[in-house]
Motif scaffolding. Structure first.
Motif, PDB file in Angstrom:
ATOM      1  N   LEU A  35       0.824  -1.215   0.000  1.00 15.70           N
ATOM      2  CA  LEU A  35       0.000   0.000   0.000  1.00 15.70           C
ATOM      3  C   LEU A  35       0.855   1.261   0.000  1.00 15.70           C
ATOM      4  CD1 LEU A  35      -2.759  -0.835   2.652  1.00 15.70           C
ATOM      5  CD2 LEU A  35      -3.062  -0.598   0.191  1.00 15.70           C
ATOM      6  N   PRO A  36       0.313   2.350  -0.542  1.00 17.54           N
ATOM      7  CA  PRO A  36       1.013   3.630  -0.399  1.00 17.54           C
ATOM      8  C   PRO A  36       1.055   4.039   1.075  1.00 17.54           C
ATOM      9  CG  PRO A  36      -1.160   3.947  -1.378  1.00 17.54           C
ATOM     10  CD  PRO A  36      -0.945   2.462  -1.267  1.00 17.54           C
ATOM     11  N   GLU A  37       1.876   4.990   1.393  1.00 20.19           N
ATOM     12  CA  GLU A  37       2.094   5.405   2.779  1.00 20.19           C
ATOM     13  C   GLU A  37       0.795   5.780   3.494  1.00 20.19           C
ATOM     14  OE1 GLU A  37       4.098   5.838   6.240  1.00 20.19           O
ATOM     15  OE2 GLU A  37       4.833   4.947   4.385  1.00 20.19           O
ATOM     16  N   ASP A  38      -0.169   6.342   2.777  1.00 15.66           N
ATOM     17  CA  ASP A  38      -1.432   6.744   3.412  1.00 15.66           C
ATOM     18  C   ASP A  38      -2.529   5.687   3.265  1.00 15.66           C
ATOM     19  OD1 ASP A  38      -1.766   7.064   0.681  1.00 15.66           O
ATOM     20  OD2 ASP A  38      -2.877   8.948   0.863  1.00 15.66           O
ATOM     21  N   GLY A  39      -2.189   4.497   2.763  1.00 19.54           N
ATOM     22  CA  GLY A  39      -3.167   3.419   2.615  1.00 19.54           C
ATOM     23  C   GLY A  39      -3.570   2.850   3.959  1.00 19.54           C
ATOM     24  N   LYS A  40      -4.759   2.287   4.020  1.00 21.39           N
ATOM     25  CA  LYS A  40      -5.293   1.729   5.269  1.00 21.39           C
ATOM     26  C   LYS A  40      -5.884   0.346   5.032  1.00 21.39           C
ATOM     27  CE  LYS A  40      -4.650   5.440   7.772  1.00 21.39           C
ATOM     28  NZ  LYS A  40      -3.488   5.474   8.618  1.00 21.39           N
ATOM     29  N   ILE A  41      -5.775  -0.505   6.053  1.00 19.58           N
ATOM     30  CA  ILE A  41      -6.369  -1.844   6.027  1.00 19.58           C
ATOM     31  C   ILE A  41      -7.213  -2.028   7.278  1.00 19.58           C
ATOM     32  CG2 ILE A  41      -5.965  -4.335   5.980  1.00 19.58           C
ATOM     33  CD1 ILE A  41      -3.137  -3.726   4.992  1.00 19.58           C
ATOM     34  N   LEU A  42      -8.446  -2.433   7.090  1.00 16.55           N
ATOM     35  CA  LEU A  42      -9.293  -2.841   8.196  1.00 16.55           C
ATOM     36  C   LEU A  42      -9.079  -4.335   8.357  1.00 16.55           C
ATOM     37  CD1 LEU A  42     -11.510  -2.338  10.285  1.00 16.55           C
ATOM     38  CD2 LEU A  42     -13.187  -2.648   8.446  1.00 16.55           C
ATOM     39  N   ALA A  43      -8.527  -4.752   9.498  1.00 15.03           N
ATOM     40  CA  ALA A  43      -8.169  -6.150   9.745  1.00 15.03           C
ATOM     41  C   ALA A  43      -9.096  -6.730  10.807  1.00 15.03           C
ATOM     42  CB  ALA A  43      -6.715  -6.241  10.192  1.00 15.03           C
ATOM     43  N   LEU A  44      -9.820  -7.800  10.449  1.00 15.01           N
ATOM     44  CA  LEU A  44     -10.805  -8.393  11.345  1.00 15.01           C
ATOM     45  C   LEU A  44     -10.402  -9.816  11.705  1.00 15.01           C
ATOM     46  CD1 LEU A  44     -13.981  -7.363   9.310  1.00 15.01           C
ATOM     47  CD2 LEU A  44     -12.811  -6.039  11.065  1.00 15.01           C
ATOM     48  N   ASP A  45     -10.401 -10.109  12.993  1.00 16.76           N
ATOM     49  CA  ASP A  45     -10.105 -11.467  13.446  1.00 16.76           C
ATOM     50  C   ASP A  45     -10.728 -11.659  14.827  1.00 16.76           C
ATOM     51  OD1 ASP A  45      -7.763 -13.687  12.476  1.00 16.76           O
ATOM     52  OD2 ASP A  45      -8.521 -13.905  14.514  1.00 16.76           O
ATOM     53  N   ILE A  46     -11.085 -12.899  15.132  1.00 15.88           N
ATOM     54  CA  ILE A  46     -11.702 -13.183  16.430  1.00 15.88           C
ATOM     55  C   ILE A  46     -10.675 -13.338  17.542  1.00 15.88           C
ATOM     56  CG2 ILE A  46     -13.787 -14.217  15.461  1.00 15.88           C
ATOM     57  CD1 ILE A  46     -12.547 -16.964  16.119  1.00 15.88           C
ATOM     58  N   ASN A  47      -9.387 -13.337  17.207  1.00 17.19           N
ATOM     59  CA  ASN A  47      -8.365 -13.583  18.212  1.00 17.19           C
ATOM     60  C   ASN A  47      -7.223 -12.578  18.113  1.00 17.19           C
ATOM     61  OD1 ASN A  47      -6.230 -14.596  19.766  1.00 17.19           O
ATOM     62  ND2 ASN A  47      -6.861 -16.702  19.450  1.00 17.19           N
ATOM     63  N   ARG A  48      -7.205 -11.609  18.994  1.00 16.35           N
ATOM     64  CA  ARG A  48      -6.153 -10.592  18.982  1.00 16.35           C
ATOM     65  C   ARG A  48      -4.790 -11.180  19.356  1.00 16.35           C
ATOM     66  NH1 ARG A  48      -6.460  -5.221  18.682  1.00 16.35           N
ATOM     67  NH2 ARG A  48      -4.507  -4.157  19.076  1.00 16.35           N
ATOM     68  N   GLU A  49      -4.779 -12.224  20.199  1.00 18.48           N
ATOM     69  CA  GLU A  49      -3.508 -12.810  20.629  1.00 18.48           C
ATOM     70  C   GLU A  49      -2.691 -13.313  19.441  1.00 18.48           C
ATOM     71  OE1 GLU A  49      -4.197 -15.804  23.605  1.00 18.48           O
ATOM     72  OE2 GLU A  49      -5.211 -14.385  24.939  1.00 18.48           O
ATOM     73  N   ASN A  50      -3.332 -13.950  18.469  1.00 22.17           N
ATOM     74  CA  ASN A  50      -2.612 -14.410  17.283  1.00 22.17           C
ATOM     75  C   ASN A  50      -2.040 -13.233  16.502  1.00 22.17           C
ATOM     76  OD1 ASN A  50      -3.010 -17.152  17.738  1.00 22.17           O
ATOM     77  ND2 ASN A  50      -4.927 -17.174  16.610  1.00 22.17           N
ATOM     78  N   TYR A  51      -2.830 -12.188  16.321  1.00 20.58           N
ATOM     79  CA  TYR A  51      -2.373 -10.984  15.620  1.00 20.58           C
ATOM     80  C   TYR A  51      -1.153 -10.396  16.317  1.00 20.58           C
ATOM     81  CZ  TYR A  51      -2.370  -6.014  14.346  1.00 20.58           C
ATOM     82  OH  TYR A  51      -2.003  -4.746  13.964  1.00 20.58           O
ATOM     83  N   GLU A  52      -1.165 -10.387  17.636  1.00 19.43           N
ATOM     84  CA  GLU A  52      -0.057  -9.794  18.387  1.00 19.43           C
ATOM     85  C   GLU A  52       1.237 -10.600  18.266  1.00 19.43           C
ATOM     86  OE1 GLU A  52      -1.711  -9.057  22.274  1.00 19.43           O
ATOM     87  OE2 GLU A  52      -2.717  -7.241  21.555  1.00 19.43           O
ATOM     88  N   ILE A  53       1.149 -11.878  17.881  1.00 17.00           N
ATOM     89  CA  ILE A  53       2.358 -12.660  17.621  1.00 17.00           C
ATOM     90  C   ILE A  53       3.142 -12.044  16.459  1.00 17.00           C
ATOM     91  CG2 ILE A  53       3.217 -14.888  16.753  1.00 17.00           C
ATOM     92  CD1 ILE A  53       0.864 -16.190  18.330  1.00 17.00           C
ATOM     93  N   GLY A  54       2.437 -11.652  15.421  1.00 16.23           N
ATOM     94  CA  GLY A  54       3.092 -11.065  14.255  1.00 16.23           C
ATOM     95  C   GLY A  54       3.272  -9.564  14.321  1.00 16.23           C
TER      96      GLY A  54
END
Length: 164
Positions: free
Chosen positions: A18-37
């Protein structure tokens, strides 16, 4: 948007593209997994592009569909969450992706099980989700609002470009 983030590998790849001002809405049921990465995402300098939301995706998608301001507001959506909701996601995402935008569905070859005979021995979770993935593939092929391309990479990725 990405539905089903897990540890964020594909999320990182998208954020880097993405360009510097691009945005992603990221949806997941488990924040702990996301925090690993997350440390890798931060080290790559793209954490500011990600709006992570924990919880089931369907209620948030329903809210967005109800708000016409979100209609046609996404360029790209990648779906790699619970396969039994892929068709439910598609029914909502088609309104949220702009004409010319792309929705990508992961695992649409589903371990080769879609072409296996009904009596073939399959792992329990493969057999359970098989019919959901098959139903999605049939629905996408018949959906006049999208052009599709199924890529035989990994476990299959189907790209849907919204044409109407």
């Amino acid at each position: 948007m990405e539905i089903g983030v897990y540890t964020g590998y594909s999320l990182l790849s998208t954020a880097l593209a993405l360009p510097e001002d691009g945005k992603i809405l990221a949806l997941d049921i488990n924040r702990e997994n996301y925090e690993i990465g997350l440390p890798i995402i931060e080290k790559a300098g793209v954490a500011h592009k990600i709006d992570f939301r924990e919880g089931p995706a369907l209620p948030l998608l329903d809210q967005m569909v109800d708000d016409v301001n979100f209609h046609g507001s996404f360029d790209f959506v990648f779906v790699d969450a619970n396969k039994d909701n892929y068709l439910n996601y598609h029914k909502r995402l088609i309104d949220l992706v702009k004409v010319g935008g792309v929705i990508g569905y992961n695992n649409t070859l589903w371990n080769g099980s879609l072409v296996a005979p009904a009596y073939a021995p399959l792992r329990k979770y493969v057999r359970y989700y098989r019919d959901f993935v098959l139903e999605l593939n049939k629905a996408l092929a018949a959906d006049p609002r999208v052009e599709i391309c199924q890529l035989p990479v990994g476990d299959g990725i189907t790209l849907c470009r919204r044409i109407s």
